[in-house]
Motif scaffolding. Structure first.
Motif, PDB file in Angstrom:
ATOM      1  N   LEU A  58       0.846  -1.180   0.000  1.00 27.93           N
ATOM      2  CA  LEU A  58       0.000   0.000   0.000  1.00 27.93           C
ATOM      3  C   LEU A  58       0.883   1.230   0.000  1.00 27.93           C
ATOM      4  CD1 LEU A  58      -2.911   1.067   0.204  1.00 27.93           C
ATOM      5  CD2 LEU A  58      -2.644   1.035   2.684  1.00 27.93           C
ATOM      6  N   THR A  59       0.781   2.044  -1.053  1.00 27.37           N
ATOM      7  CA  THR A  59       1.558   3.275  -1.133  1.00 27.37           C
ATOM      8  C   THR A  59       0.712   4.414  -0.590  1.00 27.37           C
ATOM      9  OG1 THR A  59       2.732   2.463  -3.070  1.00 27.37           O
ATOM     10  CG2 THR A  59       2.791   4.835  -2.660  1.00 27.37           C
ATOM     11  N   VAL A  60       1.229   5.127   0.401  1.00 28.31           N
ATOM     12  CA  VAL A  60       0.465   6.150   1.101  1.00 28.31           C
ATOM     13  C   VAL A  60       1.051   7.513   0.807  1.00 28.31           C
ATOM     14  CG1 VAL A  60      -0.329   6.957   3.348  1.00 28.31           C
ATOM     15  CG2 VAL A  60      -0.045   4.506   2.924  1.00 28.31           C
ATOM     16  N   GLN A  61       0.179   8.438   0.429  1.00 25.95           N
ATOM     17  CA  GLN A  61       0.613   9.801   0.197  1.00 25.95           C
ATOM     18  C   GLN A  61       0.104  10.755   1.258  1.00 25.95           C
ATOM     19  OE1 GLN A  61      -0.658  10.637  -3.825  1.00 25.95           O
ATOM     20  NE2 GLN A  61       1.179   9.706  -4.711  1.00 25.95           N
ATOM     21  N   GLU A  62      -1.009  10.430   1.888  1.00 22.46           N
ATOM     22  CA  GLU A  62      -1.535  11.234   2.979  1.00 22.46           C
ATOM     23  C   GLU A  62      -2.419  10.360   3.871  1.00 22.46           C
ATOM     24  OE1 GLU A  62      -3.992  14.392   1.660  1.00 22.46           O
ATOM     25  OE2 GLU A  62      -5.488  13.089   0.739  1.00 22.46           O
ATOM     26  N   ILE A  63      -2.607  10.799   5.109  1.00 23.32           N
ATOM     27  CA  ILE A  63      -3.462  10.079   6.049  1.00 23.32           C
ATOM     28  C   ILE A  63      -4.887  10.584   5.892  1.00 23.32           C
ATOM     29  CG2 ILE A  63      -3.874   9.554   8.474  1.00 23.32           C
ATOM     30  CD1 ILE A  63      -0.939  10.158   9.007  1.00 23.32           C
ATOM     31  N   ASN A  64      -5.816   9.672   5.705  1.00 18.12           N
ATOM     32  CA  ASN A  64      -7.212  10.065   5.533  1.00 18.12           C
ATOM     33  C   ASN A  64      -8.119   9.061   6.239  1.00 18.12           C
ATOM     34  OD1 ASN A  64      -9.781  10.755   4.725  1.00 18.12           O
ATOM     35  ND2 ASN A  64      -9.205  11.192   2.617  1.00 18.12           N
ATOM     36  N   PHE A  65      -8.642   9.486   7.398  1.00 17.72           N
ATOM     37  CA  PHE A  65      -9.592   8.671   8.161  1.00 17.72           C
ATOM     38  C   PHE A  65     -10.837   9.509   8.474  1.00 17.72           C
ATOM     39  CE2 PHE A  65      -5.679   6.420   8.832  1.00 17.72           C
ATOM     40  CZ  PHE A  65      -6.025   5.101   9.037  1.00 17.72           C
ATOM     41  N   ASP A  66     -11.239  10.351   7.526  1.00 10.63           N
ATOM     42  CA  ASP A  66     -12.288  11.336   7.800  1.00 10.63           C
ATOM     43  C   ASP A  66     -13.592  10.714   8.279  1.00 10.63           C
ATOM     44  OD1 ASP A  66     -10.514  13.258   7.084  1.00 10.63           O
ATOM     45  OD2 ASP A  66     -11.406  13.694   5.120  1.00 10.63           O
ATOM     46  N   ASN A  67     -13.955   9.559   7.789  1.00 14.64           N
ATOM     47  CA  ASN A  67     -15.259   8.966   8.101  1.00 14.64           C
ATOM     48  C   ASN A  67     -15.148   7.788   9.069  1.00 14.64           C
ATOM     49  OD1 ASN A  67     -16.680  10.732   6.310  1.00 14.64           O
ATOM     50  ND2 ASN A  67     -15.928   9.500   4.597  1.00 14.64           N
ATOM     51  N   VAL A  68     -14.066   7.741   9.827  1.00 17.13           N
ATOM     52  CA  VAL A  68     -13.840   6.638  10.766  1.00 17.13           C
ATOM     53  C   VAL A  68     -13.908   7.173  12.197  1.00 17.13           C
ATOM     54  CG1 VAL A  68     -12.293   4.780  11.463  1.00 17.13           C
ATOM     55  CG2 VAL A  68     -12.368   5.507   9.065  1.00 17.13           C
ATOM     56  N   THR A  69     -14.670   6.510  13.051  1.00 17.57           N
ATOM     57  CA  THR A  69     -14.831   6.925  14.448  1.00 17.57           C
ATOM     58  C   THR A  69     -13.752   6.296  15.323  1.00 17.57           C
ATOM     59  OG1 THR A  69     -17.220   7.120  14.168  1.00 17.57           O
ATOM     60  CG2 THR A  69     -16.402   6.944  16.427  1.00 17.57           C
ATOM     61  N   PRO A  70     -13.122   7.068  16.214  1.00 20.19           N
ATOM     62  CA  PRO A  70     -12.109   6.491  17.102  1.00 20.19           C
ATOM     63  C   PRO A  70     -12.706   5.453  18.049  1.00 20.19           C
ATOM     64  CG  PRO A  70     -12.003   8.895  17.110  1.00 20.19           C
ATOM     65  CD  PRO A  70     -13.264   8.523  16.414  1.00 20.19           C
ATOM     66  N   SER A 110      -9.391  -0.762   6.070  1.00 20.19           N
ATOM     67  CA  SER A 110      -9.167  -2.159   5.700  1.00 20.19           C
ATOM     68  C   SER A 110      -7.716  -2.580   5.888  1.00 20.19           C
ATOM     69  CB  SER A 110      -9.598  -2.395   4.253  1.00 20.19           C
ATOM     70  OG  SER A 110      -8.846  -1.568   3.366  1.00 20.19           O
ATOM     71  N   ARG A 111      -6.765  -1.698   5.563  1.00 22.40           N
ATOM     72  CA  ARG A 111      -5.346  -2.050   5.685  1.00 22.40           C
ATOM     73  C   ARG A 111      -4.527  -0.923   6.300  1.00 22.40           C
ATOM     74  NH1 ARG A 111      -3.798  -3.699  -0.280  1.00 22.40           N
ATOM     75  NH2 ARG A 111      -1.715  -3.861   0.673  1.00 22.40           N
ATOM     76  N   GLU A 112      -5.201  -0.030   7.043  1.00 24.71           N
ATOM     77  CA  GLU A 112      -4.522   1.114   7.638  1.00 24.71           C
ATOM     78  C   GLU A 112      -4.992   1.308   9.072  1.00 24.71           C
ATOM     79  OE1 GLU A 112      -4.142   4.635   4.740  1.00 24.71           O
ATOM     80  OE2 GLU A 112      -5.840   3.465   3.959  1.00 24.71           O
ATOM     81  N   ALA A 113      -4.108   1.840   9.900  1.00 20.19           N
ATOM     82  CA  ALA A 113      -4.439   2.127  11.298  1.00 20.19           C
ATOM     83  C   ALA A 113      -3.800   3.447  11.698  1.00 20.19           C
ATOM     84  CB  ALA A 113      -3.946   1.012  12.215  1.00 20.19           C
ATOM     85  N   PHE A 114      -4.545   4.230  12.467  1.00 23.13           N
ATOM     86  CA  PHE A 114      -4.035   5.475  13.041  1.00 23.13           C
ATOM     87  C   PHE A 114      -4.175   5.331  14.554  1.00 23.13           C
ATOM     88  CE2 PHE A 114      -4.320  10.411  12.691  1.00 23.13           C
ATOM     89  CZ  PHE A 114      -3.066  10.508  13.272  1.00 23.13           C
TER      90      PHE A 114
END
Length: 330
Positions: free
Chosen positions: A22-34, A49-53
């Motif tokens: 997975l190539t990442v250019q920016e972090i984007n979790f706008d619609n994900v609830t902590p 699906s394949r990312e975690a913050f």
């Protein structure tokens, strides 16, 4: 010419094919609830699906159960008690990949961004129940709006990235205060024979007390019909407490209340004081009606429109909250 252009385009497409990473250019979790890993909320996360913050904070000095804004520094270099980390993986994620005591061997981390500076800004707001028929409210929880400012991520084999502002999201907790307002007895008690001037009622799990109550409120004189004695709740005189017990630390008994200072056992879970009364608004008042039966005086004590405070958090007692009836034989 068209032949050469086609070859160039084909080569470009080959280089752009997904090789599984997975190539990442920016972090984007706008619609994900902590979500939190545990009740102490020391590790929070957002999953795709394949990312975690991930956001790690200490138990004391992270999410504060009191309305206000709290600001914490991310230590230079990214090591410390406040940490923010982004990770990309080579496979699908579940919560156990983040919260398990022994993280599974798969999926594997293929990219990691570590926050090396910036600030964590948390704005806490109170969630309050609808007002009940008796006029009372309950504190039912808190919302924590979490945002980063000037956060910089160190990225392997790439230049650092800085976000002037970045929202982590809003996390919610649930509480129930007061847990109960039902006394074991309709009779109030006093610390007679002492200089404490306390009147209280209690159950095993909580108590409500008027500390340093003005003796004029409890004069052994019958009050005229519909003319109770009244005074305001105060910060020194007529100070009102609500305290509840910490689970598995014991329970309240009569021996607890008439000491110069409160015992250390049982431990206190919730510690609230009454807001000072306002005569103009007719809030925060103590009313006492006194009757005489035989040779015994009965003082019926009502707390009227009292708001309880802990820091910036509040809840309202019932509009007419009976502390109980105090029996006095001169």
């Amino acid at each position: 010419m068209k032949k050469y252009l086609s070859l160039i385009l084909f080569a470009f497409l080959l280089n752009g094919c997904d090789d599984g990473d997975l190539t990442v250019q920016e972090i984007n979790f706008d619609n994900v609830t902590p979500v939190s890993c545990s009740e102490d909320n020391t590790l929070m996360y957002k999953l795709k699906s394949r990312e975690a913050f991930l956001l790690q904070m200490p138990k004391t000095g992270g999410l504060v159960n009191d309305p206000g804004t709290y600001v914490y520094d991310i230590p230079t270099g990214g090591n410390g008690t406040y940490r923010a980390i982004y990770r990309a993986y080579d496979g699908a994620l579940v919560a156990d990949n983040i919260c398990g005591l022994i993280p599974p061997s798969t999926p594997k981390v293929v990219e990691e961004w570590i926050a090396t500076s910036g600030k964590i800004n948390i704005t806490t707001t109170q969630k309050t129940s609808e007002r009940a028929d008796d006029g009372s409210t309950k504190l039912i929880g808190y919302n924590y709006s979490i945002n980063f400012t000037n956060i910089t991520f160190a990225i392997s084999n790439s230049k650092p990235q800085t976000y002037p502002t970045y929202p982590f999201g809003t996390f919610s907790s649930t509480v129930s205060v007061p847990a109960s307002l039902s006394f074991d007895s309709e009779n109030a008690s006093t610390c007679s024979g002492t200089n404490l001037n306390r009147v209280y009622n209690y159950s095993a799990a909580f108590f409500v007390m008027i500390d340093n109550i003005d003796p004029d409120l409890l004069k052994n004189e019958v009050t005229p019909p519909s003319q109770p004695r009244t005074q305001l709740v105060g910060s020194t005189k007529n100070k009102v407490y609500y305290k509840s017990v910490q689970k598995e630390t014991g329970s309240f008994s009569k021996d607890y209340f008439c000491n110069a200072s409160f015992p250390t056992s049982p431990s206190i879970a919730e510690d609230w004081i009454g807001q000072n009364g306002d005569d103009t608004k007719k809030t925060g008042m103590i009313e006492v009606t006194t009757t005489l039966v035989g040779d015994t005086y009965y003082h019926s004590i009502i707390l009227k429109r009292v708001t309880m405070l802990k820091g910036n958090s509040t809840f309202d007692l019932p509009t007419d909250f009976s502390l109980g009836r105090l029996e006095v034989k001169p």
